[in-house]
Design an enzyme around this catalytic site. Sequence first.
Site, PDB file in Angstrom:
ATOM      1  CB  VAL A   1      -0.914  -0.125   1.180  1.00  0.00           C
ATOM      2  CG1 VAL A   1      -1.968   1.131   1.256  1.00  0.00           C
ATOM      3  CG2 VAL A   1      -1.763  -1.133   1.275  1.00  0.00           C
ATOM      4  CB  CYS A   2       1.102   4.102   0.516  1.00  0.00           C
ATOM      5  SG  CYS A   2       1.200   5.941   0.682  1.00  0.00           S
ATOM      6  CB  THR A   3       5.756   4.799  -0.010  1.00  0.00           C
ATOM      7  OG1 THR A   3       5.584   5.122   1.405  1.00  0.00           O
ATOM      8  CG2 THR A   3       5.304   6.250  -0.613  1.00  0.00           C
TER       9      THR A   3
ATOM     10  CB  THR B   1       3.647   4.195  -5.200  1.00  0.00           C
ATOM     11  OG1 THR B   1       4.114   4.264  -3.806  1.00  0.00           O
ATOM     12  CG2 THR B   1       4.207   5.277  -6.248  1.00  0.00           C
TER      13      THR B   1
END
Length: 216
Positions: free
Chosen positions: A109-111, A129
């Site tokens: 998830v995300c970075t 990202t």
Amino acid sequence: MQDFTTTTFGILVFPEVEELDFVGPWEMLTMWSKVANGPGRCLIVSESPGPLTCAKGLSINPHVSFADCPPLDYLLVPGGQGTRREVGNRALLDFVSSQAANCRAVLSVCTGSFVLHATGLLAGKRATTHWAQLDRFRELGDVDVVEERFVRDGKLWSSAGVSAGIDLMLAFIASESGDDAAGKVQHASEYYPAETRYGKYEDHAQAPAYLKRPRP
């Protein structure tokens, strides 16, 4: 249909992990276990035992450390400011690599995608990202960066930032356990996001491509 009640799902955490990056998927994951025969064991995993502080100040107590974490069937890696440090943390990268080798699926998830990349898992793969890190992600050079809410490439899944992890997890549940299971989770958690968009940030110069497409 596969029996998921015998499987173990781990969510990795670390100092300065973004709260919703892991709490959103955790809610969908544990709801899956509760209402639709999802994984029988769900664990929050950190490098060391004891509490840690997240990006926005929430203090949490992981269930297990790397040393006592059992073999995982699934692993999710969230993002947050802490990922900038953790991409150089050999112990964490070795843990992700060793667990991922036998996992049925690995998600970010995300970075958290930068952590997966640091292990070599994303080389030549499609992934995404957080919108603010898309250019930095492209600069890595060996990832096919896709501006979608979430992306799947084989057993590797990735999502855009923060709240996108909820959508990722619902799609993952549907893929693994069927639309009815995902529907039960969505209904039980009342996850039906409002369509209202505030401030016209879909027109922001850095808004990801999926936000700029007309809604059906």
